[in-house]
Enzyme design. Structure first.
Site, PDB file in Angstrom:
ATOM      1  N   ASP A 290      15.749  28.179 -26.394  1.00  0.00           N
ATOM      2  CA  ASP A 290      15.431  29.339 -25.564  1.00  0.00           C
ATOM      3  C   ASP A 290      14.500  30.330 -26.241  1.00  0.00           C
ATOM      4  OD1 ASP A 290      17.101  30.318 -27.488  1.00  0.00           O
ATOM      5  OD2 ASP A 290      18.647  31.051 -26.128  1.00  0.00           O
TER       6      ASP A 290
ATOM      7  N   ASN B 135       7.164  -8.919  -0.697  1.00  0.00           N
ATOM      8  CA  ASN B 135       5.775  -9.316  -0.514  1.00  0.00           C
ATOM      9  C   ASN B 135       5.485 -10.671  -1.158  1.00  0.00           C
ATOM     10  OD1 ASN B 135       5.648  -6.824   0.637  1.00  0.00           O
ATOM     11  ND2 ASN B 135       3.872  -6.106  -0.500  1.00  0.00           N
TER      12      ASN B 135
ATOM     13  N   GLU C 188       0.817  -1.217   0.000  1.00  0.00           N
ATOM     14  CA  GLU C 188       0.000   0.000   0.000  1.00  0.00           C
ATOM     15  C   GLU C 188       0.852   1.270   0.000  1.00  0.00           C
ATOM     16  OE1 GLU C 188       0.009  -2.221   2.460  1.00  0.00           O
ATOM     17  OE2 GLU C 188      -1.952  -3.168   2.686  1.00  0.00           O
TER      18      GLU C 188
ATOM     19  N   ASP D  91      22.170  23.814 -27.995  1.00  0.00           N
ATOM     20  CA  ASP D  91      22.616  25.094 -28.533  1.00  0.00           C
ATOM     21  C   ASP D  91      24.067  25.318 -28.138  1.00  0.00           C
ATOM     22  OD1 ASP D  91      20.169  25.906 -29.695  1.00  0.00           O
ATOM     23  OD2 ASP D  91      19.413  26.474 -27.722  1.00  0.00           O
TER      24      ASP D  91
END
Length: 881
Positions: A620, A685, A295, A337
């Site tokens: 940009d 688990n 959970e 760039d």
């Protein structure tokens, strides 16, 4: 104090239909100087923050209540009450209730931390706007804009409030987000009819829209929910869709829930067939289902993700969209760039060429009319501004203004030659012009790429005035520009033209110019750029430089960065002549694209993607937005336009290429840690479910393999602190030495198989402990305690087995003191449960002899070694691709 209705925009009805003076009077605003800071602060208190009301998310009380909404948890609490009130077993009922409450407290803490992390990230990415207050330009958070503020907007800016235009210079705005119309809207200061629809209110700009071209100042008339887009948002009230990671976790949770339900029903039925009490079997089945479902997994993942992203933000990489973190680890190409990213973006004028004379120090130059004309043009055709914090604007324009300021007076120029119009720079035109008026007529000042400006020049400025420019002399200037570029200088040409009337068409006006000067500027490569390029390439990432600079200049810088080893340069002209198929075939051979337009970035991204590349693209400008959107990871620059940042997944606060590489490293680390957390919780688990299920089948005649309280305790001590601490793992030394993952999924079919096999191996080791107890004919309560303790220890050592399998012995055993503390704390708690009378009473355990303690620890170490050996001997047994 101003009327509150005016502060919230309600006092200005139909501002689009009124003159700016009338609107300013209603708002008690000064359009020349802006608000005083004290007045702005007072208005902010009364009008409230400039933001559209967002879903504040769950309160702390709601987070706490959420921990008890799960049906299995409620059933477990009901079963505890039944045990107490109907069966009289208050001790077991109290233990179950206590474990559920502690689990809820841990879940609440984790979810609260995840929520706080998300809120912190929203604050980090808060945008800013330019406002005029007391005649000084400030950059302020957009949330602090108030009605009556004078805002300054330029090409590429995002607009964050509704405002009445004061002055405009060829302003066009993209209002598609508001009106649905994609065509840019031309704006003016003239009032429009009061019944005009939003799309026709050309005297206004609106929150949520973007500046497509031009510049303007405007008076804010409405903020927050009072804006046009605020009204729409209130009607919609949409929530953000879940991220791919959230959808994947939900899918895993559903599948585990179904599996857990099936196993619990089988165990319940098996126990009832054997004649065991319904109440105890029902309690055991519910406890098994609760233990089988992690959970807390979404909360633990949320904490891991939030902490990792905040770490990236402290290193100047601000994540705006969470799915980008999932893509970062898979990036195979970085298209970057040059200016400001690979270089410092601290441009200086190195030389100015007038006719055949080259000047390298303008401040020490002798008086020369040619240099004076250059300085005047450099200051007039320039949008850089000097503010209280220094120069602001384009770095190239700042460099020109600083260089020209020693020979010309900007105040005198702006007074005697005021600007009346502007033809802004566009990537397609590669030039910018401004128009200035005086009593003697008009002056057109132009700057741009030499290959664009020089052919448009009819004459050249000499010491005695303009003279005709012959064709061979024009070639001489172009050759000089080539020479400057070959030496790594960025070149610009400056020219002018005298006009009798104000021009309306830039194409016609920018002809028959007088060439004045060539300017050579340099931008030093960042010292960290070359090591970062090497690190990226070592990580299996291709680095590609895309620039509008001349091919020779780009090549010189690329060689210094090591980008042209076994790769070539492609010019914009060659790019345009290649069709998509040809570009796709060549894209892997190109290391530099020179003299290209921002629009070409889209083709480059698509070409890489057609070859299976995962592309990170920087940008940009407003024209970079399409490429940023289609790239797998769009990387905007902090100094860039608002439109580019909005289109980006990540924003670099420092515009530095090294930060991109650091972001990839951070993304890989976050992704790896989330995978480890999932692998740990699910395998643990799985082992619990298999131990109980197989234990029932094999040892049912002796008793329950584990009690409900014991199952819940295992879930508490192993799924809590260790899982959270595992998510805080630092990057291992090999994180940038591995090739990129070719997929972004956290749980492939192979990952699920790996988790199942590892969970089964852990369960086999634990069942061996049960077998040892049975073989030695130990009391069943002692055997069960041995198996119970071994299950906890096996899961704790699995944490380190998992780390060693992925990162090697050096990083796997150390580097995370928080994890070591969590494991030792959980082990100590288990010892207390077994070795103390209180623990024996609460959890029905028996004290273990030293021999059995050693056996339990030995089996746990054996389990870790088995996992490590299996990962080494069976390469497919690894959830990493």
């Amino acid at each position: 104090m101003t009327d509150t209705r005016a502060l919230t925009g309600q006092g200005v009805e139909a501002p689009h239909a009124k003159t700016i003076t009338s609107v300013a009077d209603e708002l008690s605003a000064d359009i020349a100087e802006g608000l005083a800071q004290e007045e702005a602060e007072a208005r902010l208190v009364e009008a409230g923050p400039n933001r559209i009301q967002e879903d504040p998310g769950p309160t702390r009380a709601q987070l706490l209540a959420r921990q008890f909404k799960d049906v299995l948890v409620l059933v477990l609490l009901a079963a505890a009450l039944i045990s107490g009130f109907l069966l009289g077993d208050w001790l077991e009922a109290g233990v179950i209730a206590a474990i559920v409450i502690v689990n809820a407290a841990i879940g609440f803490t984790q979810e609260a931390k995840a929520a706080d992390a998300a809120a912190g990230l929203r604050r980090l990415s808060s945008p800013v706007a330019k406002v005029l207050r007391s005649s000084i330009e400030y950059q302020i958070p957009t949330e602090t804009i108030v009605p009556g503020d004078v805002v300054i907007i330029e090409t590429g800016d995002r607009i964050f409030a509704d405002a009445r235009l004061i002055e405009v210079s060829r302003l066009q705005t993209d209002e598609s987000e508001l009106t649905g119309e994609s065509t840019p809207v031309h704006k003016s200061t003239a009032p429009v009819p009061v019944d005009s629809v939003i799309g026709d209110r050309t005297s206004m700009v609106f929150s949520g829209t973007a500046v497509a071209a031009g510049r303007a100042t405007a008076l804010v008339t409405a903020t927050g929910a009072e804006t046009e887009i605020g009204h729409i948002a209130e009607m919609l009230g949409e929530q953000e869709p879940p991220t791919p990671l959230e959808r994947e976790l939900a899918h895993v949770g559903r599948r585990l829930g179904i599996l857990a339900g099936i196993v619990a029903l089988v165990v319940l039925g098996f126990g009832l067939v054997q004649g065991r009490p319904l109440e105890s079997m029902f309690l055991l089945a519910v406890a098994l289902a609760v233990a089988a479902i992690p959970e807390g997994l979404p909360a633990v993942v949320g904490v891991t993700l939030g902490r990792g992203v905040q770490t990236m933000a402290r290193r100047n990489a601000i994540v705006r969209k969470m799915p980008a973190v999932e893509a970062l680890g898979a990036v195979t190409v970085i298209c970057t760039d040059k200016t400001g990213t690979l270089t410092r973006n601290q441009i200086r004028v190195q030389e100015v060429r007038v006719e055949d004379d080259v000047v390298t120090d303008l401040a020490a130059a002798v008086p020369d009319p040619r240099l004076e004309m250059f300085s005047s043009l450099a200051l007039l055709c320039n949008n850089a501004r000097k503010t209280d914090e220094g120069w602001r604007g384009d770095p190239t324009e700042i460099a020109l203004a600083r260089a020209a300021g020693s020979l010309a007076d900007p105040v005198w120029l702006s007074t005697n030659w005021p600007r009346v119009d502007e033809f802004p720079f566009e990537s397609e035109r590669k030039r910018m012009s401004t128009v200035h008026g005086s009593d003697d007529g008009y002056l057109l000042a132009t700057k741009g790429a030499p290959e664009v400006i020089v052919p448009r020049c009819l004459r050249v400025e000499s010491a005695d005035g303009p003279v005709m420019l012959a064709d061979d002399h024009r070639s001489h200037w172009l050759n000089a520009a080539e020479d400057m570029a070959a030496r790594g200088l960025r070149t610009l040409a400056l020219a002018y033209r005298n006009l009798e009337s104000q021009p309306g068409n830039p194409t016609e006006a920018e002809e028959d110019l007088v060439l004045v000067a060539l300017v050579g500027m340099s931008d030093e490569i960042r010292p960290e750029a070359r090591p970062s390029v090497e690190e990226a390439e070592q990580a299996g990432i291709d680095v590609v430089m895309i620039t509008g600079d001349h091919e020779v200049t780009a090549s010189a810088i690329a060689r210094e960065l090591g980008l042209l080893e076994d790769r070539e340069v492609m010019s914009g002209q060659a790019l345009h002549s290649a069709d998509d198929e040809e570009l796709s075939d060549r894209v892997g051979q190109v290391g530099v694209y020179a003299r290209v337009d921002p629009a070409d970035k889209v083709r480059i991204v698509k070409a890489w993607q057609s070859q299976g590349g995962i592309v990170a693209m920087t940008g940009d400008g407003i024209n970079d937005a399409p490429a940023l959107r289609i790239a797998d990871v769009g990387v905007g620059m902090g100094s860039g336009t608002d439109v580019a940042r909005d289109a980006s997944d990540i924003v670099l606060a420092d515009d530095n290429f090294a930060t991109i590489v650091a972001a990839v490293r951070g993304g890989r680390t976050i992704f790896s840690n989330i995978r480890k957390v999932i692998a740990f919780l699910l395998a643990a688990n799985v082992s619990e479910v298999m131990v109980v299920f197989v234990g029932f089948l094999v040892f049912s005649s002796l008793g329950d393999p584990l009690l409900a309280t014991q199952i819940l305790w295992v879930n508490l001590v192993t799924d809590g602190l260790p899982a959270v601490a595992l998510g805080f793992d630092p990057p291992d030394h090999r994180v940038m030495q591995r090739p990129p993952s070719r997929r972004k999924s956290l749980l492939s079919h192979r990952s699920q198989l790996t988790i199942a096999v590892r969970g089964a191996l852990l369960a086999v080791i634990v069942l061996a402990a049960f077998g040892y107890g049975v073989a030695r004919d130990l009391p069943w309560e002692t055997t069960r305690t041995l198996g119970f303790t071994t299950l906890v220890f096996v899961q704790l050592t699995y944490v380190y087995a998992l780390r060693v399998s992925e990162s090697g012995w050096r990083d796997g055993l150390g580097g995370n003191p928080l994890l070591l503390g969590a494991v030792l704390a959980s082990a100590a708690l288990q010892c207390l449960v077994v070795a103390t009378p209180l623990g024996n009473t609460l959890f029905s355990t028996q004290p273990l002899s030293p021999e059995l303690w050693l056996l339990s620890v030995g089996l746990a170490l054996l389990a870790a070694l088995v996992i490590i050996a299996a990962s080494a001997l069976l390469p497919w047994l690894d959830h990493e691709d």
